[in-house]
Scaffold this motif. Structure first.
Motif, short mmCIF file in Angstrom:
data_model
loop_
_atom_site.label_atom_id
_atom_site.label_comp_id
_atom_site.label_asym_id
_atom_site.label_seq_id
_atom_site.Cartn_x
_atom_site.Cartn_y
_atom_site.Cartn_z
N TYR A 166 0.81 -1.21 0.00
CA TYR A 166 0.00 0.00 0.00
C TYR A 166 0.85 1.27 0.00
N LYS A 167 2.05 1.19 0.60
CA LYS A 167 2.90 2.38 0.63
C LYS A 167 3.45 2.72 -0.75
N LYS A 168 3.49 1.76 -1.65
CA LYS A 168 3.93 2.05 -3.01
C LYS A 168 3.01 3.07 -3.67
N TYR A 169 1.75 3.11 -3.25
CA TYR A 169 0.79 4.05 -3.82
C TYR A 169 0.58 5.28 -2.93
N SER A 170 0.66 5.11 -1.62
CA SER A 170 0.36 6.23 -0.72
C SER A 170 1.46 7.28 -0.72
N ILE A 171 2.74 6.85 -0.84
CA ILE A 171 3.83 7.82 -0.80
C ILE A 171 3.80 8.78 -2.00
N PRO A 172 3.59 8.29 -3.24
CA PRO A 172 3.48 9.26 -4.35
C PRO A 172 2.32 10.24 -4.19
N VAL A 173 1.19 9.78 -3.63
CA VAL A 173 0.05 10.69 -3.43
C VAL A 173 0.39 11.78 -2.42
N SER A 174 1.24 11.42 -1.45
CA SER A 174 1.62 12.42 -0.44
C SER A 174 2.34 13.61 -1.06
N ALA A 175 2.92 13.45 -2.26
CA ALA A 175 3.59 14.57 -2.92
C ALA A 175 2.61 15.71 -3.17
N PHE A 176 1.39 15.39 -3.58
CA PHE A 176 0.38 16.43 -3.83
C PHE A 176 -0.03 17.11 -2.54
N ILE A 177 -0.28 16.31 -1.51
CA ILE A 177 -0.76 16.85 -0.23
C ILE A 177 0.29 17.75 0.39
N LEU A 183 -6.20 1.13 5.79
CA LEU A 183 -6.59 2.34 6.51
C LEU A 183 -5.40 2.94 7.26
N ALA A 184 -4.59 2.09 7.87
CA ALA A 184 -3.44 2.57 8.63
C ALA A 184 -2.43 3.29 7.73
N VAL A 185 -2.17 2.72 6.56
CA VAL A 185 -1.19 3.32 5.65
C VAL A 185 -1.68 4.65 5.12
N TRP A 186 -2.98 4.75 4.85
CA TRP A 186 -3.51 5.98 4.25
C TRP A 186 -3.94 7.02 5.28
N THR A 187 -3.94 6.70 6.56
CA THR A 187 -4.35 7.66 7.59
C THR A 187 -3.52 8.94 7.57
N PRO A 188 -2.17 8.89 7.48
CA PRO A 188 -1.41 10.16 7.41
C PRO A 188 -1.81 11.02 6.22
N ASN A 189 -2.07 10.40 5.06
CA ASN A 189 -2.51 11.18 3.90
C ASN A 189 -3.89 11.78 4.13
N ILE A 190 -4.75 11.03 4.79
CA ILE A 190 -6.11 11.55 5.06
C ILE A 190 -6.04 12.74 6.02
N VAL A 191 -5.27 12.56 7.12
CA VAL A 191 -5.15 13.64 8.12
C VAL A 191 -4.53 14.88 7.50
#
Length: 361
Positions: free
Chosen positions: A277-288, A339-347
């Motif tokens: 899941y982090k393979k996808y969540s880390i790139p999305v964090s670039a936008f946030i 949910l745990a991996v994406w929580t930092p991006n959500i917050v």
């Protein structure tokens, strides 16, 4: 079509990010060398192996820490734009804040795509080289710690289960082996052996002090042999994968590995899912993080760039802290890994929306 202002901001975005990486990675290498040089000398590590290690080190940590580097680089050059009143001039010309954000979003898209490609194709090989070197040369008893070697219990197929009390990587041998075969939820037979050795030349196993007990309706049939060569549908290495195996697999192999481990009833499945899941969540964090950085640093403050950098460092490390906390929570508890991996991006996504609205005002 990109305007002159778009090209100017996009160029500053990409150049500052690249310079930030090129500045901090050598610092990280110097610090790592100073800490590990004694171990390398003691273990007589070849220069070529050290060079390969630090190449892997660079890729591994660039991927791991790129959200921090990206965030700080955006804070840095946007604060300079604000201090030079360039942002005020742009917005005074009638360009909306949302339109002003366009080159930042384009830059975030380029960086996130690059990070995604790296995590799928480059990072797995770099992780394998980086981890193997550390466990081989830098960690005490590292090779023995690479695998879960004791009390290994695995489901190898839908109705087959095996157990070994200890596995030795060098000799490809396991001790106190037992295998149970079920049929319609009833035990069909059980195989036990004091030792089992993998023979890679012909893909067979040698069992020592072999016993097979076949369960029958009118009595059990027991077969015993001092030594027996046979074939199983598993490899000993598959039963005790290295603890960081998920980090070393590309996306396709990782998906296959996770499916195989699910069928085996692996207790480490959450660890593997977190890596996926982090393979996808880390790139999305670039936008946030880009949106937060622009919202925080686009205003000219009395304290100047230092205040913006202080806020940026606090927010960046808060993001990393949350990412680590929820990653460990997913691995060690029953919390859903997705949910745990994406929580930092959500917050931080919610925070980004809030800060962007205030910045527009």
């Amino acid at each position: 079509m990109l305007t002159i202002i778009d090209k100017y901001i996009l160029k500053r975005y990409l150049v500052t990010f690249t310079v930030m990486l090129l500045m901090f990675i050598p610092i990280g290498i110097v610090i790592d060398v100073s800490e590990k040089v004694n171990k390398m000398i003691e273990n007589h590590v070849a220069f070529s192996a050290i060079a390969k290690y630090y190449l892997d080190f660079t890729i591994y940590f660039a991927n791991l820490l790129f959200p921090i580097f990206l965030f700080l680089s955006v804070i840095w050059f946007t604060s300079k734009l604000a201090n030079n009143t360039e942002i005020i001039a742009v917005l005074s010309s009638g360009i909306s804040f949302t339109r002003f954000m366009r080159p930042y979003i384009i830059g975030a898209t380029i960086v996130s795509l690059f990070a995604l490609v790296m995590s799928i194709f480059l990072v797995p090989n770099a992780s394998a080289g980086f981890k193997n070197f550390r466990y081989t040369y830098l960690i005490g008893n590292g090779i023995s710690e690479m695998r879960d070697n004791t009390d290994v219990f695995r489901q190898t197929s839908k109705d087959e289960y095996i157990f070994v009390s200890n596995f030795q990587e060098v000799s490809k041998m396991a001790f106190h082996f037992s295998m149970e075969k079920f049929e319609n939820d009833k035990l069909k037979y059980k195989v036990t052996a004091d030792r089992i050795k993998w023979n890679p030349k012909d893909s067979t196993y040698t069992l020592f002090n072999y016993t097979k007990r076949k369960i029958g309706p009118f009595g059990d049939i027991i077969q015993s042999m001092e030594k027996k060569d046979t074939v199983f549908n598993f490899e000993l290495e598959d039963l005790t994968p290295v603890v960081y195996i998920a980090e070393t697999l590309n996306l396709a192999d990782l998906n296959k590995f996770i499916e195989k481990e699910k069928s085996r009833g692996s207790t480490n499945i959450n660890v593997y899912l977190v890596v996926l899941y982090k393979k996808y969540s880390i790139p999305v964090s670039a936008f946030i993080l880009t949106i937060i950085a622009v919202a925080v640093s686009s205003m000219k403050r009395r304290g100047g760039m230092g205040v913006n950098l202080a806020i940026g460092i606090l927010l960046a490390f808060s993001f990393v802290f949350l990412d680590k906390i929820f990653g460990v929570l997913a691995e060690k508890s029953t919390a859903p890994p997705l949910l745990a991996v994406w929580t930092p991006n959500i917050v931080f996504g919610i925070l980004a929306i809030y800060l962007l609205r205030n910045a527009k005002r």
